[in-house]
Design a protein around this motif. Structure first.
Motif, PDB file in Angstrom:
ATOM      1  N   VAL A   1       2.522  -2.886  10.039  1.00 31.78           N
ATOM      2  CA  VAL A   1       1.497  -3.591  10.052  1.00 31.78           C
ATOM      3  C   VAL A   1      -0.487  -2.405  10.237  1.00 31.78           C
ATOM      4  O   VAL A   1      -1.005  -2.442   8.849  1.00 31.78           O
ATOM      5  N   MET A   2       0.279  -0.662   9.820  1.00 30.86           N
ATOM      6  CA  MET A   2      -1.260  -0.443   9.729  1.00 30.86           C
ATOM      7  C   MET A   2      -0.600   0.392   8.035  1.00 30.86           C
ATOM      8  O   MET A   2      -1.544   0.391   7.378  1.00 30.86           O
ATOM      9  N   ALA A   3       0.279  -0.591   7.667  1.00 30.10           N
ATOM     10  CA  ALA A   3       0.247  -0.432   5.773  1.00 30.10           C
ATOM     11  C   ALA A   3      -0.440  -1.171   5.303  1.00 30.10           C
ATOM     12  O   ALA A   3      -0.959  -1.309   4.444  1.00 30.10           O
ATOM     13  N   ASN A   4      -0.253  -2.337   6.195  1.00 31.45           N
ATOM     14  CA  ASN A   4      -0.857  -3.444   5.662  1.00 31.45           C
ATOM     15  C   ASN A   4      -2.252  -2.952   5.884  1.00 31.45           C
ATOM     16  O   ASN A   4      -3.608  -3.606   4.869  1.00 31.45           O
ATOM     17  N   LEU A   5      -3.058  -3.038   6.960  1.00 28.28           N
ATOM     18  CA  LEU A   5      -4.616  -2.571   7.460  1.00 28.28           C
ATOM     19  C   LEU A   5      -5.093  -0.715   5.943  1.00 28.28           C
ATOM     20  O   LEU A   5      -5.696  -1.277   5.935  1.00 28.28           O
ATOM     21  N   VAL A   6      -4.476  -0.124   5.956  1.00 30.37           N
ATOM     22  CA  VAL A   6      -4.137   1.077   4.724  1.00 30.37           C
ATOM     23  C   VAL A   6      -5.020  -0.004   3.483  1.00 30.37           C
ATOM     24  O   VAL A   6      -5.466   0.595   3.266  1.00 30.37           O
ATOM     25  N   ILE A   7      -3.514  -1.107   2.892  1.00 33.99           N
ATOM     26  CA  ILE A   7      -4.323  -1.507   1.862  1.00 33.99           C
ATOM     27  C   ILE A   7      -5.484  -1.754   2.295  1.00 33.99           C
ATOM     28  O   ILE A   7      -5.953  -2.500   0.688  1.00 33.99           O
ATOM     29  N   ASP A   8      -5.801  -2.432   2.493  1.00 35.83           N
ATOM     30  CA  ASP A   8      -6.640  -3.672   2.979  1.00 35.83           C
ATOM     31  C   ASP A   8      -7.858  -2.487   3.038  1.00 35.83           C
ATOM     32  O   ASP A   8      -9.324  -2.963   2.278  1.00 35.83           O
ATOM     33  N   ARG A   9      -7.571  -1.938   3.604  1.00 31.16           N
ATOM     34  CA  ARG A   9      -9.418  -0.952   3.829  1.00 31.16           C
ATOM     35  C   ARG A   9      -8.969  -0.154   1.625  1.00 31.16           C
ATOM     36  O   ARG A   9     -10.728  -0.032   1.419  1.00 31.16           O
ATOM     37  N   LEU A  10      -8.696   0.558   1.215  1.00 31.36           N
ATOM     38  CA  LEU A  10      -8.371   1.025   0.230  1.00 31.36           C
ATOM     39  C   LEU A  10      -8.345   0.109  -0.674  1.00 31.36           C
ATOM     40  O   LEU A  10      -9.395   0.117  -1.828  1.00 31.36           O
ATOM     41  N   ARG A  11      -8.627  -1.138  -0.833  1.00 33.98           N
ATOM     42  CA  ARG A  11      -8.869  -2.072  -1.430  1.00 33.98           C
ATOM     43  C   ARG A  11     -10.641  -2.729  -1.367  1.00 33.98           C
ATOM     44  O   ARG A  11     -11.062  -3.080  -2.349  1.00 33.98           O
ATOM     45  N   SER A  12     -10.524  -2.696  -0.261  1.00 38.25           N
ATOM     46  CA  SER A  12     -11.815  -2.669   0.081  1.00 38.25           C
ATOM     47  C   SER A  12     -13.059  -1.773   0.040  1.00 38.25           C
ATOM     48  O   SER A  12     -13.704  -1.893  -1.115  1.00 38.25           O
ATOM     49  N   ARG A  13     -12.648  -0.269  -0.633  1.00 36.97           N
ATOM     50  CA  ARG A  13     -13.592   0.775  -1.151  1.00 36.97           C
ATOM     51  C   ARG A  13     -13.391   0.378  -2.561  1.00 36.97           C
ATOM     52  O   ARG A  13     -14.709   0.779  -3.080  1.00 36.97           O
ATOM     53  N   GLN A  14     -11.943   0.178  -3.186  1.00 40.67           N
ATOM     54  CA  GLN A  14     -12.546  -0.255  -4.538  1.00 40.67           C
ATOM     55  C   GLN A  14     -13.415  -0.777  -5.144  1.00 40.67           C
ATOM     56  O   GLN A  14     -14.168  -1.221  -5.892  1.00 40.67           O
ATOM     57  N   ARG A  15     -13.275  -2.301  -4.256  1.00 39.94           N
ATOM     58  CA  ARG A  15     -14.325  -3.493  -4.543  1.00 39.94           C
ATOM     59  C   ARG A  15     -15.679  -2.641  -4.286  1.00 39.94           C
ATOM     60  O   ARG A  15     -16.318  -3.510  -5.515  1.00 39.94           O
ATOM     61  N   ARG A  16     -16.077  -1.856  -3.344  1.00 42.05           N
ATOM     62  CA  ARG A  16     -17.653  -1.894  -3.172  1.00 42.05           C
ATOM     63  C   ARG A  16     -17.832  -0.229  -4.056  1.00 42.05           C
ATOM     64  O   ARG A  16     -18.315   0.116  -4.352  1.00 42.05           O
ATOM     65  N   GLY A  17     -16.512   0.353  -4.742  1.00 45.12           N
ATOM     66  CA  GLY A  17     -17.070   1.219  -5.812  1.00 45.12           C
ATOM     67  C   GLY A  17     -16.686   2.991  -5.422  1.00 45.12           C
ATOM     68  O   GLY A  17     -17.341   3.171  -5.566  1.00 45.12           O
ATOM     69  N   LEU A  18     -16.590   2.972  -3.729  1.00 42.70           N
ATOM     70  CA  LEU A  18     -16.515   4.222  -3.827  1.00 42.70           C
ATOM     71  C   LEU A  18     -14.583   4.549  -3.637  1.00 42.70           C
ATOM     72  O   LEU A  18     -13.709   4.473  -3.484  1.00 42.70           O
ATOM     73  N   GLN A  19     -15.172   6.076  -3.919  1.00 40.79           N
ATOM     74  CA  GLN A  19     -14.124   7.489  -4.072  1.00 40.79           C
ATOM     75  C   GLN A  19     -13.470   6.847  -2.822  1.00 40.79           C
ATOM     76  O   GLN A  19     -14.525   7.340  -1.450  1.00 40.79           O
ATOM     77  N   VAL A  20     -12.165   7.726  -2.971  1.00 39.08           N
ATOM     78  CA  VAL A  20     -11.653   7.856  -1.068  1.00 39.08           C
ATOM     79  C   VAL A  20     -11.918   9.097  -0.752  1.00 39.08           C
ATOM     80  O   VAL A  20     -12.280  10.573  -2.516  1.00 39.08           O
ATOM     81  N   PRO A  21     -12.806   9.315  -0.331  1.00 43.48           N
ATOM     82  CA  PRO A  21     -13.185  11.368   0.175  1.00 43.48           C
ATOM     83  C   PRO A  21     -11.779  11.892   0.371  1.00 43.48           C
ATOM     84  O   PRO A  21     -10.793  12.146   1.230  1.00 43.48           O
TER      85      PRO A  21
END
Lengths: 203, 144
Positions: free
Chosen positions: A90-110
């Motif tokens: 569950v956590m892996a899926n949540l993390v992946i969704d969050r990372l892809r959301s960042r990518q879509r918004r063009g945000l760098q991984v802090p």
């Protein structure tokens, strides 16, 4: 609930995650506290490493993952899956969704500061060096492809076995081994560029 | 191995060190997680009576009544025996008790049934309620 009404095992003997979840589903709130104490640090650690040390985001996702566990408890069927495996998935899926959301918004991984050390460094200089290395490792992890990063974090930070990782990532064991090997090669390549700065030549 | 490449053991050591740094949930996070747990805490269930009811198939009408009666008396055999005794008791109340008593005491109980249905040589009024007649006729025949 009064302690004299609690199952004796809950009070004196360690119980499996599945047993605790079953007790929670039967209305024992104390079982939730024990489960959270046991599982939340693990998934929080995983999320934090995957999100480049972003503590706030990791905590948000940790709360969401535990909420899904409480909701799933009444329908949990013993023997189908380990609670920890299910929760990591569950956590892996949540993390992946969050990372892809960042990518879509063009945000760098802090890449935030490495977690505070548990005072293992004998001197201030050693402490500074260790913090530098941790920051570099976090940056190198963030640069890995998502699946390689996931495999490396689960293997080397969560200390899970390859079969457990395979169950979480829903891939074969050989695929896990391949992802871990490639991920480590990627980390080595990233850190090698800063080998002198990080003091690896001196060891 | 290229000179610039980091040694694998250095990476493993670094990974090990970083793994040992604990990432603990904040007190605030634990409170939020526990609050969620209490909101979704299932309520303990009472024993379900339907589970007991389901074990006994329900029938309707006379069959259901007869089935309950049969179950209450412990089965068909007991019920039949009681029915026979009840029938004999009713018949005994309509015939000469002396004749019946003799027949009951005899070894051949078939006389009981024959004696019950044999015509009386001296027809007598049946005392259906001998005790009642005592009260109705000023103490009954003895008083007369």
């Amino acid at each position: 609930m009064p302690r004299d009404m609690m199952p004796r095992d809950l009070l004196t003997e360690p119980m499996s995650d599945e047993a605790l979840l079953t007790l929670y589903a039967q209305g024992h709130g104390e079982a939730a506290r024990l489960l959270a104490a046991r599982l939340l640090p693990r998934i929080l650690s995983y999320a934090s490493r995957m999100l480049g040390g972003d503590r706030a985001e990791a905590e948000d996702l940790g709360q969401e993952a535990m909420l899904r566990l409480w909701r799933a408890a009444p329908g949990w069927r013993a023997g189908e899956a380990k609670v920890s495996t299910w929760l990591y998935r569950v956590m892996a899926n949540l993390v992946i969704d969050r990372l892809r959301s960042r990518q879509r918004r063009g945000l760098q991984v802090p890449i935030e500061d490495a977690p505070d050390l548990v005072d293992a460094a004998p001197s201030a200089e050693a402490g500074i060096l260790q913090r530098l290395r941790f920051d570099a490792l976090n940056a190198a992890l963030a640069a890995l492809p998502e699946r390689q990063r996931q495999a490396v974090v689960l293997r080397h930070f969560e200390a899970l076995s390859n079969p457990e990782i395979a169950a979480i990532m829903q891939i074969g064991v050989e695929a896990v081994e391949s992802l871990v090997a490639r991920g480590k090669r990627g980390l080595t390549a990233e850190l090698s560029a800063r080998k002198e700065e990080l003091g690896f030549d001196l060891e | 191995m290229p000179e610039q490449a980091m040694r694998e053991q250095d990476l493993d050591h670094l990974l090990q060190q970083m793994r040992e740094t604990a990432i603990l949930p904040s007190a605030d996070l634990m409170q939020r997680v526990m609050a969620d747990a209490l909101v979704h805490l299932p309520q303990p269930h009472m024993a379900q009576p339907t589970a007991i009811k389901a074990a006994v198939p329900r029938r309707r009408g006379f069959g259901a009544w007869l089935g309950q009666l049969r179950a209450g008396f412990g089965g068909n055999g007991v019920l039949a025996s009681l029915g026979m005794v009840a029938a004999v008791s009713v018949l005994v109340g309509y015939v000469d008790l002396g004749g019946v008593s003799a027949a009951v005491l005899s070894e051949d109980h078939s006389e009981l049934l024959f004696g019950l249905f044999a015509p009386q040589t001296e027809p007598e009024a049946l005392e259906l309620f001998p005790v009642a007649s005592y009260f109705l006729f000023d103490g009954g025949s003895d008083a007369q």
